[in-house]
Design a protein around this motif. Structure first.
Motif, PDB file in Angstrom:
ATOM      1  N   ALA A 115      54.404  37.749  49.163  1.00 44.24           N
ATOM      2  CA  ALA A 115      53.332  38.097  50.106  1.00 44.24           C
ATOM      3  C   ALA A 115      52.468  39.272  49.643  1.00 44.24           C
ATOM      4  CB  ALA A 115      53.933  38.402  51.464  1.00 44.24           C
ATOM      5  N   LYS A 116      53.103  40.253  49.002  1.00 41.62           N
ATOM      6  CA  LYS A 116      52.383  41.511  48.761  1.00 41.62           C
ATOM      7  C   LYS A 116      51.483  41.498  47.527  1.00 41.62           C
ATOM      8  CE  LYS A 116      55.755  44.513  50.905  1.00 41.62           C
ATOM      9  NZ  LYS A 116      56.994  45.094  50.489  1.00 41.62           N
ATOM     10  N   VAL A 117      50.773  40.407  47.315  1.00 40.91           N
ATOM     11  CA  VAL A 117      49.807  40.412  46.209  1.00 40.91           C
ATOM     12  C   VAL A 117      48.477  39.885  46.721  1.00 40.91           C
ATOM     13  CG1 VAL A 117      51.468  40.129  44.335  1.00 40.91           C
ATOM     14  CG2 VAL A 117      50.518  38.118  45.431  1.00 40.91           C
ATOM     15  N   SER A 118      47.436  40.234  45.982  1.00 41.97           N
ATOM     16  CA  SER A 118      46.102  39.815  46.387  1.00 41.97           C
ATOM     17  C   SER A 118      45.927  38.314  46.157  1.00 41.97           C
ATOM     18  CB  SER A 118      45.064  40.571  45.565  1.00 41.97           C
ATOM     19  OG  SER A 118      45.171  40.160  44.219  1.00 41.97           O
ATOM     20  N   LYS A 119      44.917  37.759  46.797  1.00 40.08           N
ATOM     21  CA  LYS A 119      44.604  36.342  46.618  1.00 40.08           C
ATOM     22  C   LYS A 119      44.300  36.043  45.163  1.00 40.08           C
ATOM     23  CE  LYS A 119      42.988  33.706  50.496  1.00 40.08           C
ATOM     24  NZ  LYS A 119      41.899  33.352  51.373  1.00 40.08           N
ATOM     25  N   ALA A 120      43.573  36.973  44.550  1.00 44.56           N
ATOM     26  CA  ALA A 120      43.183  36.760  43.153  1.00 44.56           C
ATOM     27  C   ALA A 120      44.415  36.685  42.263  1.00 44.56           C
ATOM     28  CB  ALA A 120      42.270  37.898  42.697  1.00 44.56           C
ATOM     29  N   GLN A 121      45.395  37.554  42.561  1.00 42.00           N
ATOM     30  CA  GLN A 121      46.601  37.558  41.736  1.00 42.00           C
ATOM     31  C   GLN A 121      47.418  36.284  41.961  1.00 42.00           C
ATOM     32  OE1 GLN A 121      48.977  41.119  41.867  1.00 42.00           O
ATOM     33  NE2 GLN A 121      49.684  40.682  39.792  1.00 42.00           N
ATOM     34  N   LYS A 122      47.467  35.840  43.229  1.00 40.41           N
ATOM     35  CA  LYS A 122      48.165  34.597  43.542  1.00 40.41           C
ATOM     36  C   LYS A 122      47.559  33.440  42.758  1.00 40.41           C
ATOM     37  CE  LYS A 122      50.105  35.164  48.128  1.00 40.41           C
ATOM     38  NZ  LYS A 122      49.929  34.952  49.555  1.00 40.41           N
ATOM     39  N   ALA A 123      46.234  33.404  42.745  1.00 41.46           N
ATOM     40  CA  ALA A 123      45.536  32.316  42.047  1.00 41.46           C
ATOM     41  C   ALA A 123      45.847  32.364  40.562  1.00 41.46           C
ATOM     42  CB  ALA A 123      44.035  32.423  42.286  1.00 41.46           C
ATOM     43  N   SER A 124      45.927  33.579  40.026  1.00 44.21           N
ATOM     44  CA  SER A 124      46.175  33.710  38.588  1.00 44.21           C
ATOM     45  C   SER A 124      47.610  33.283  38.239  1.00 44.21           C
ATOM     46  CB  SER A 124      45.830  35.131  38.125  1.00 44.21           C
ATOM     47  OG  SER A 124      46.950  35.782  37.604  1.00 44.21           O
ATOM     48  N   TRP A 125      48.579  33.602  39.105  1.00 47.27           N
ATOM     49  CA  TRP A 125      49.957  33.148  38.867  1.00 47.27           C
ATOM     50  C   TRP A 125      50.030  31.629  38.946  1.00 47.27           C
ATOM     51  CZ3 TRP A 125      53.534  36.859  42.133  1.00 47.27           C
ATOM     52  CH2 TRP A 125      53.445  38.140  41.585  1.00 47.27           C
ATOM     53  N   GLY A 126      49.332  31.080  39.968  1.00 49.31           N
ATOM     54  CA  GLY A 126      49.314  29.621  40.145  1.00 49.31           C
ATOM     55  C   GLY A 126      48.812  28.946  38.887  1.00 49.31           C
ATOM     56  N   LYS A 127      47.789  29.538  38.318  1.00 50.59           N
ATOM     57  CA  LYS A 127      47.180  28.990  37.105  1.00 50.59           C
ATOM     58  C   LYS A 127      48.179  29.066  35.935  1.00 50.59           C
ATOM     59  CE  LYS A 127      43.509  27.183  35.574  1.00 50.59           C
ATOM     60  NZ  LYS A 127      43.434  25.835  36.067  1.00 50.59           N
ATOM     61  N   ILE A 128      48.898  30.194  35.872  1.00 43.74           N
ATOM     62  CA  ILE A 128      49.870  30.374  34.782  1.00 43.74           C
ATOM     63  C   ILE A 128      50.959  29.298  34.866  1.00 43.74           C
ATOM     64  CG2 ILE A 128      51.710  31.914  33.931  1.00 43.74           C
ATOM     65  CD1 ILE A 128      49.877  34.283  34.723  1.00 43.74           C
ATOM     66  N   ILE A 129      51.447  29.041  36.074  1.00 41.59           N
ATOM     67  CA  ILE A 129      52.481  28.022  36.264  1.00 41.59           C
ATOM     68  C   ILE A 129      51.920  26.629  35.975  1.00 41.59           C
ATOM     69  CG2 ILE A 129      54.049  26.970  37.960  1.00 41.59           C
ATOM     70  CD1 ILE A 129      54.065  29.682  39.441  1.00 41.59           C
ATOM     71  N   GLU A 130      50.727  26.384  36.490  1.00 45.65           N
ATOM     72  CA  GLU A 130      50.108  25.064  36.308  1.00 45.65           C
ATOM     73  C   GLU A 130      49.874  24.756  34.831  1.00 45.65           C
ATOM     74  OE1 GLU A 130      46.405  24.554  38.385  1.00 45.65           O
ATOM     75  OE2 GLU A 130      46.140  22.540  37.587  1.00 45.65           O
ATOM     76  N   THR A 131      49.384  25.752  34.113  1.00 44.56           N
ATOM     77  CA  THR A 131      49.114  25.541  32.683  1.00 44.56           C
ATOM     78  C   THR A 131      50.400  25.142  31.970  1.00 44.56           C
ATOM     79  OG1 THR A 131      47.362  27.165  32.723  1.00 44.56           O
ATOM     80  CG2 THR A 131      48.275  26.650  30.551  1.00 44.56           C
ATOM     81  N   TYR A 132      51.469  25.867  32.276  1.00 45.28           N
ATOM     82  CA  TYR A 132      52.730  25.561  31.607  1.00 45.28           C
ATOM     83  C   TYR A 132      53.202  24.148  31.970  1.00 45.28           C
ATOM     84  CZ  TYR A 132      57.464  25.383  30.067  1.00 45.28           C
ATOM     85  OH  TYR A 132      58.609  24.949  29.444  1.00 45.28           O
ATOM     86  N   LEU A 133      53.214  23.831  33.262  1.00 49.72           N
ATOM     87  CA  LEU A 133      53.769  22.547  33.702  1.00 49.72           C
ATOM     88  C   LEU A 133      52.939  21.356  33.232  1.00 49.72           C
ATOM     89  CD1 LEU A 133      54.945  23.220  37.368  1.00 49.72           C
ATOM     90  CD2 LEU A 133      56.329  23.120  35.302  1.00 49.72           C
ATOM     91  N   THR A 134      51.636  21.531  33.179  1.00 43.84           N
ATOM     92  CA  THR A 134      50.792  20.374  32.840  1.00 43.84           C
ATOM     93  C   THR A 134      50.566  20.228  31.344  1.00 43.84           C
ATOM     94  OG1 THR A 134      48.812  21.704  33.180  1.00 43.84           O
ATOM     95  CG2 THR A 134      49.533  20.341  35.033  1.00 43.84           C
ATOM     96  N   GLN A 135      50.706  21.316  30.601  1.00 48.22           N
ATOM     97  CA  GLN A 135      50.293  21.237  29.197  1.00 48.22           C
ATOM     98  C   GLN A 135      51.420  21.384  28.177  1.00 48.22           C
ATOM     99  OE1 GLN A 135      46.705  23.307  28.193  1.00 48.22           O
ATOM    100  NE2 GLN A 135      46.008  23.293  30.305  1.00 48.22           N
ATOM    101  N   ARG A 136      52.645  21.518  28.679  1.00 47.42           N
ATOM    102  CA  ARG A 136      53.738  21.746  27.732  1.00 47.42           C
ATOM    103  C   ARG A 136      54.401  20.413  27.394  1.00 47.42           C
ATOM    104  NH1 ARG A 136      54.670  25.208  23.791  1.00 47.42           N
ATOM    105  NH2 ARG A 136      56.780  26.102  23.768  1.00 47.42           N
TER     106      ARG A 136
END
Ligand code: GTP
Ligand code: MG
Length: 211
Positions: free
Chosen positions: A82-103
């Motif tokens: 909970a304690k992170v900004s929306k921008a940071q949440k989006a960036s983590w989401g992107k990090i996870i998505e990149t790994y899951l979709t491109q590995r």
């Protein structure tokens, strides 16, 4: 084989920082604080290999661990913190998505949920996502030491129902605290290797060899 050496390789953000895609990888996904890093340590009989913390948000990058140069564990950043900004949440989401979709060498991704809690909307999203990529939808329920046997059994039903798990999808109860479920997890991992035609088999070893 018995595991001789497991070692931390790299914390990556972008795909270009990932290690070579030459070894099969098994990834651990789940909410922040669910026990991903603790589980990796438990499975590998290593106390401080993956950094753990009672403060959520410890693992923010994609951490790669090499196991005897044969396969890798991948500790993904925790979501739902909970304690992170929306921008940071989006960036983590992107990090996870990149790994899951491109590995391309990602063999399987395990979804971790805390046995005590009904899976959240984000857990459901993650699980649906994992399934949509064609993975088996294996769930590891963590912190089983915190509940009685009968409470665990009741919670397993809640988790299966909330995540809409297919009946054939495995759910393993685990505790990094008392090490229960460790061999169930390894049996499952060995089965995955076998199903994928890989000649890797991890033998049972007790935690007395802890380094
Ligand atoms: P992030 O890196 O923030 O995403 O968290 P994580 O999922 O890696 O969780 P971590 O392994 O750091 O564990 C979070 C807290 O839960 C720590 O205080 C652990 O000691 C505790 N914990 C993890 N697994 C268990 C378990 O099986 N039983 C109990 N009782 N506590 C656990
Ligand atoms: Mg962690």
């Amino acid at each position: 084989m018995k595991i001789k050496q497991s070692r931390f390789m790299i914390s990556a953000v972008t795909k270009s920082q990932y290690p070579e895609s030459d070894l099969p990888e098994l990834a651990f996904a789940g909410r922040s604080n669910v026990g991903k890093s603790s589980l990796i340590n438990m499975l590998l009989n290593r106390k401080g290999l993956a950094k753990t913390s009672s403060t959520p948000g410890k693992t923010q990058l994609v951490n790669f661990y090499d196991i005897d140069g044969l396969f890798r564990f991948v500790d993904l950043p925790g979501y739902g913190f909970a304690k992170v900004s929306k921008a940071q949440k989006a960036s983590w989401g992107k990090i996870i998505e990149t790994y899951l979709t491109q590995r391309e060498n990602l063999l399987e991704v395990f979804q971790l949920v805390d046995i005590r809690h009904k899976p959240t909307g984000e857990d459901r999203e993650m699980y649906d996502w994992i399934r949509s990529f064609g993975f088996r939808g294996i769930v590891f329920a963590t912190k089983a030491d915190k509940l009685s046997r009968s409470q665990c059994a009741a919670q397993v039903k809640v988790i299966r129902k909330t995540l809409e798990m297919p009946p054939e999808a495995p759910l393993v109860l685990l505790s990094s605290d008392n090490r229960s479920g460790k061999y169930d997890a390894w049996d499952l991992i060995n089965r995955l290797f076998e199903e994928e035609g890989l000649e890797i088999f991890v033998e049972r070893q007790s935690a007395t060899a802890e380094k």
